[in-house]
Scaffold this active site. Structure first.
Site, PDB file in Angstrom:
ATOM      1  CG  ASN A  10     -14.994 117.495 -24.007  1.00 13.78           C
ATOM      2  OD1 ASN A  10     -14.555 116.734 -24.868  1.00 13.78           O
ATOM      3  ND2 ASN A  10     -14.233 118.405 -23.419  1.00 13.78           N
ATOM      4  CE  LYS A  12     -12.786 117.109 -20.338  1.00 15.52           C
ATOM      5  NZ  LYS A  12     -12.288 117.649 -19.064  1.00 15.52           N
ATOM      6  CG  HIS A  98     -11.991 122.146 -23.095  1.00 20.49           C
ATOM      7  ND1 HIS A  98     -11.094 121.780 -22.115  1.00 20.49           N
ATOM      8  CD2 HIS A  98     -13.215 121.733 -22.656  1.00 20.49           C
ATOM      9  CE1 HIS A  98     -11.745 121.180 -21.131  1.00 20.49           C
ATOM     10  NE2 HIS A  98     -13.025 121.141 -21.435  1.00 20.49           N
ATOM     11  CD  GLU A 100      -9.202 118.993 -20.359  1.00 16.41           C
ATOM     12  OE1 GLU A 100      -9.387 118.386 -21.435  1.00 16.41           O
ATOM     13  OE2 GLU A 100      -9.835 118.735 -19.320  1.00 16.41           O
ATOM     14  CD  GLU A 170     -15.940 123.460 -19.937  1.00 13.33           C
ATOM     15  OE1 GLU A 170     -16.499 122.388 -19.690  1.00 13.33           O
ATOM     16  OE2 GLU A 170     -14.893 123.540 -20.605  1.00 13.33           O
ATOM     17  N   GLY A 176     -13.275 118.547 -13.596  1.00 10.08           N
ATOM     18  CA  GLY A 176     -12.694 117.286 -13.169  1.00 10.08           C
ATOM     19  C   GLY A 176     -12.205 117.260 -11.738  1.00 10.08           C
ATOM     20  CB  SER A 216     -17.546 119.056 -11.339  1.00 10.21           C
ATOM     21  OG  SER A 216     -16.142 118.880 -11.349  1.00 10.21           O
TER      22      SER A 216
END
Length: 253
Positions: A10, A12, A98, A100, A170, A176, A216
């Site tokens: 991904n 992003k 996702h 985010e 996730e 991250g 990560s």
């Protein structure tokens, strides 16, 4: 049942069209040099680079995915992109829900479900993301959060359609941040997800659905994560932006 592993990247909000072509061609070269792979490789660049990605991946084993999709086919929905449009470009996969999108842009469980149902009307393979935040993990609510997200996402989905769904666990606290769920923590949640699918759709569907881990993931930890029984691949963020590091993760699968 044997489940073919997926290694998905991904990207992003990174890479323009030229950078996308260069990275995908370098990735394909690295994978070929390593003798190929039995895993499915998926790269998910920004919308503006999808055409370039499809072009660059042509003739390779790399499939292209989108990072988001609309629950609508057409109409007055400024800024949205329909699943039919993605298919027309040659896109094969799409990420839905996702963290985010959920926590930054306010997507709800109902929105995730609507998008998934729309995608399953076509030929795209959906990767549905679920996962708890740090306060949920520390408060002992991981199972509750993941159970709610999975159940809500799959509401109204038939058995035939459910087996096409890829789920990515996730943990939000590991995305991250450099923190990673231990392989045992990841496998525990993956077993929970598979048990939920078994309870709702039966053993054949549960045995066929692929469940990825994201958060990560790097070349140094990918092998141990992928060795877990119920981990069927990984959804990689930052480490997928560099062709050599992403190829090293693909080798682990």
């Amino acid at each position: 049942m044997s489940r073919r592993p997926i290694v998905a990247g991904n990207w992003k909000l990174h890479k323009n069209a030229g950078e996308t072509r260069e990275t995908i061609r370098e990735l394909a070269s690295n994978v070929d040099a390593a003798g190929g792979t039995s895993a499915e490789i998926v790269v998910c660049p920004p919308f503006t680079s999808l055409s370039a990605a499809v072009e660059a991946a042509r003739g390779s084993d790399i499939l292209i995915g989108a990072q988001n999709v609309s629950s609508e086919s057409s109409g007055a929905f400024t800024g949205e992109v329909a699943s039919e449009m993605l298919e027309d470009l040659g896109v094969s996969y799409v990420i839905i829900g996702h963290s985010e999108r959920r926590w930054v842009f306010g997507e709800t469980d109902d929105m995730v479900n609507a998008k998934l149902r729309k995608v399953l009307d076509g030929d795209l393979v959906p990767i549905v993301c679920v996962g708890e935040r740090l306060e949920d993990r520390e408060g002992g609510r991981t199972e509750e959060v993941v159970r709610t997200q999975v159940t809500s996402a799959l509401k109204g989905i038939s058995e035939d359609a459910a087996v096409r769904v890829v789920i990515a666990y996730e943990p939000v606290w590991a995305i991250g941040t450099g923190r990673t769920a231990t392989p045992e923590q990841a496998d525990e949640v993956h077993r929970l997800i598979r048990d939920l699918i078994r309870a709702n759709f039966g053993g054949c569907v549960a045995d066929g659905v692929r469940i990825l881990y994201g958060g990560s993931v790097k070349p140094g930890n990918a092998g141990e994560i992928l060795s877990q029984n119920d981990v069927d691949g990984v959804l990689v963020g930052g480490a997928s932006l560099e062709a050599v590091s992403f190829a090293r993760i693909i080798e682990k699968a």
